[in-house]
Design a protein around this motif. Structure first.
Motif, PDB file in Angstrom:
ATOM      1  N   ALA A 290      63.926  37.491   5.132  1.00  0.00           N
ATOM      2  CA  ALA A 290      64.366  38.707   4.441  1.00  0.00           C
ATOM      3  C   ALA A 290      65.290  38.354   3.284  1.00  0.00           C
ATOM      4  O   ALA A 290      65.160  38.892   2.168  1.00  0.00           O
ATOM      5  N   LEU A 291      66.234  37.433   3.519  1.00  0.00           N
ATOM      6  CA  LEU A 291      67.151  37.018   2.463  1.00  0.00           C
ATOM      7  C   LEU A 291      66.398  36.349   1.315  1.00  0.00           C
ATOM      8  O   LEU A 291      66.703  36.584   0.134  1.00  0.00           O
ATOM      9  N   GLN A 292      65.406  35.546   1.653  1.00  0.00           N
ATOM     10  CA  GLN A 292      64.626  34.865   0.613  1.00  0.00           C
ATOM     11  C   GLN A 292      63.841  35.870  -0.216  1.00  0.00           C
ATOM     12  O   GLN A 292      63.766  35.772  -1.443  1.00  0.00           O
TER      13      GLN A 292
ATOM     14  N   ASP B  29      64.129  36.617  -4.206  1.00  0.00           N
ATOM     15  CA  ASP B  29      63.014  36.254  -5.085  1.00  0.00           C
ATOM     16  C   ASP B  29      62.347  37.433  -5.786  1.00  0.00           C
ATOM     17  O   ASP B  29      61.690  37.258  -6.816  1.00  0.00           O
ATOM     18  N   CYS B  30      62.473  38.649  -5.256  1.00  0.00           N
ATOM     19  CA  CYS B  30      61.757  39.789  -5.836  1.00  0.00           C
ATOM     20  C   CYS B  30      62.353  40.160  -7.204  1.00  0.00           C
ATOM     21  O   CYS B  30      63.470  39.771  -7.544  1.00  0.00           O
TER      22      CYS B  30
ATOM     23  N   CYS C  80      58.578  44.105  -5.670  1.00  0.00           N
ATOM     24  CA  CYS C  80      59.677  44.963  -5.240  1.00  0.00           C
ATOM     25  C   CYS C  80      59.894  44.808  -3.742  1.00  0.00           C
ATOM     26  O   CYS C  80      58.940  44.753  -2.960  1.00  0.00           O
ATOM     27  N   ALA C  81      61.162  44.749  -3.344  1.00  0.00           N
ATOM     28  CA  ALA C  81      61.517  44.766  -1.922  1.00  0.00           C
ATOM     29  C   ALA C  81      61.996  46.176  -1.582  1.00  0.00           C
ATOM     30  O   ALA C  81      62.940  46.680  -2.196  1.00  0.00           O
ATOM     31  N   LEU C  82      61.333  46.819  -0.651  1.00  0.00           N
ATOM     32  CA  LEU C  82      61.721  48.151  -0.191  1.00  0.00           C
ATOM     33  C   LEU C  82      62.624  48.015   1.029  1.00  0.00           C
ATOM     34  O   LEU C  82      62.260  47.370   2.012  1.00  0.00           O
ATOM     35  N   VAL C  83      63.828  48.625   0.943  1.00  0.00           N
ATOM     36  CA  VAL C  83      64.742  48.589   2.079  1.00  0.00           C
ATOM     37  C   VAL C  83      65.261  49.995   2.363  1.00  0.00           C
ATOM     38  O   VAL C  83      65.304  50.857   1.477  1.00  0.00           O
ATOM     39  N   THR C  84      65.638  50.231   3.603  1.00  0.00           N
ATOM     40  CA  THR C  84      66.315  51.458   3.984  1.00  0.00           C
ATOM     41  C   THR C  84      67.770  51.111   4.283  1.00  0.00           C
ATOM     42  O   THR C  84      68.161  49.939   4.205  1.00  0.00           O
ATOM     43  N   ASP C  85      68.587  52.110   4.601  1.00  0.00           N
ATOM     44  CA  ASP C  85      70.008  51.822   4.868  1.00  0.00           C
ATOM     45  C   ASP C  85      70.188  50.871   6.047  1.00  0.00           C
ATOM     46  O   ASP C  85      71.095  50.047   6.060  1.00  0.00           O
ATOM     47  N   ALA C  86      69.323  51.024   7.035  1.00  0.00           N
ATOM     48  CA  ALA C  86      69.394  50.168   8.227  1.00  0.00           C
ATOM     49  C   ALA C  86      68.062  50.217   8.949  1.00  0.00           C
ATOM     50  O   ALA C  86      67.491  51.284   9.129  1.00  0.00           O
TER      51      ALA C  86
ATOM     52  N   VAL D  30      58.032  42.266   5.918  1.00  0.00           N
ATOM     53  CA  VAL D  30      59.028  41.261   6.279  1.00  0.00           C
ATOM     54  C   VAL D  30      59.808  41.888   7.431  1.00  0.00           C
ATOM     55  O   VAL D  30      60.821  42.545   7.218  1.00  0.00           O
ATOM     56  N   PRO D  31      59.313  41.731   8.668  1.00  0.00           N
ATOM     57  CA  PRO D  31      59.842  42.498   9.806  1.00  0.00           C
ATOM     58  C   PRO D  31      61.316  42.237  10.083  1.00  0.00           C
ATOM     59  O   PRO D  31      61.841  41.160   9.824  1.00  0.00           O
ATOM     60  N   GLY D  32      61.953  43.282  10.622  1.00  0.00           N
ATOM     61  CA  GLY D  32      63.359  43.170  10.983  1.00  0.00           C
ATOM     62  C   GLY D  32      63.709  44.162  12.074  1.00  0.00           C
ATOM     63  O   GLY D  32      62.815  44.751  12.694  1.00  0.00           O
ATOM     64  N   PRO D  33      64.974  44.375  12.335  1.00  0.00           N
ATOM     65  CA  PRO D  33      65.412  45.256  13.421  1.00  0.00           C
ATOM     66  C   PRO D  33      64.901  46.685  13.264  1.00  0.00           C
ATOM     67  O   PRO D  33      64.678  47.168  12.150  1.00  0.00           O
ATOM     68  N   CYS D  34      64.744  47.347  14.415  1.00  0.00           N
ATOM     69  CA  CYS D  34      64.326  48.751  14.437  1.00  0.00           C
ATOM     70  C   CYS D  34      65.108  49.435  15.556  1.00  0.00           C
ATOM     71  O   CYS D  34      65.100  48.966  16.699  1.00  0.00           O
TER      72      CYS D  34
END
Length: 274
Positions: A22-24, A28-29, A78-84, A110-114
């Protein structure tokens, strides 16, 4: 040549949960689409990432979505992110992903916490079969329809709810589906993470005079197969009223409702003549 949309999961509380990938991706985007740019900027500053931010949220998703898609079609990433948590899960990012798919723009996860899966994992509630309903609708009729639809549900049911609406939602759920075991989960991965195991009937007493704080995940145990849930008093009155509307006399309606619910006919009758 089209660019690519990256759907990037971010921490739901503990920043240590962000992944190396996720950090990478954020580094890079070409630019980042964020639900609240102020919240995302804190995350980027923590990891010393400097990238242009654009706002994408429920109230600007139509206009902003088209602008983002146009940039992606021109070759940007583009990297799409939400607040959390994971974008596009009970989140307007769903519409941006759909728009990109319709326009033939590549989308990569780019999977992460849910929050809801994490809450379910620590709740101890049955997890083999479940349904996720997100935030209950604000509209009264729609809320009632959603709550009625889960009354016979045998799978575990999961809702999100804001603290200022939590007690009202729990009360309405009790009225519609009767008593059920529940878990109330908040502050996931944070210092004050809490899992409260209680029931819909007793949920209000958990808070006493204090107001709920923090966003909650409500996990409701499914109806046991073949289980006959006892009616609440409110449901018994509602049942009697429906019988009256259907042509039954108040006396007969009270009698039938008393037989089905176990409450006294006289008490039900008094409610009908009010």
């Amino acid at each position: 040549m089209s660019g690519k949309l990256y759907v990037v999961g971010t921490p739901i509380g503990n920043l240590g949960d962000i992944s190396e990938r996720a950090l990478q991706t954020l580094s890079d985007c070409d630019f980042i689409a964020a639900e609240d740019t102020r919240v995302t900027l804190k995350l980027l500053n923590r990891f010393e990432i400097k990238k242009p931010l654009v706002s994408y949220h429920e109230h600007n998703k139509a206009e902003s979505g088209e602008a983002i898609a146009a940039r992606l079609s021109s070759g940007e990433t583009c990297a799409l992110v939400t607040d959390a948590g994971m974008p596009a899960i009970s989140d307007p990012g769903e519409d941006l992903v759909r728009l990109c798919r319709e326009k033939g723009i590549e989308v990569e996860a780019v999977p992460g916490p849910c929050a809801f899966t994490t809450a379910l994992a620590v709740s101890g509630m049955p997890s083999r079969r479940f349904i996720f309903e997100g935030f209950p609708p604000r509209d009264k009729a729609e809320r009632k329809e959603v709550f009625e639809s889960v009354a016979e549900e045998e799978r575990t049911v999961i809702f999100y709810e804001a603290p200022h609406r939590l007690l009202k939602t729990l009360s309405e759920l009790y009225d519609e589906i009767g008593n059920r075991e529940i878990a109330l989960v908040k502050e996931l991965t944070k210092i004050h993470e809490q899992v409260i195991l209680t029931s819909l009937e007793n949920a209000a007493s958990v808070f006493g005079e204090s107001e709920p704080k923090g966003e909650y995940v409500i996990i409701i145990k499914g109806r046991e197969k073949g289980e006959e849930d006892a009616m609440t008093y409110e449901q018994a009155i509602k049942y009697a009223l429906e019988l009256v509307k259907g042509g039954e006399s108040r006396s007969d309606a009270a009698k039938k409702a008393a037989k089905e619910s176990g409450f006294k006919k006289g008490d039900i009758y008094k409610e009908l003549i009010k």
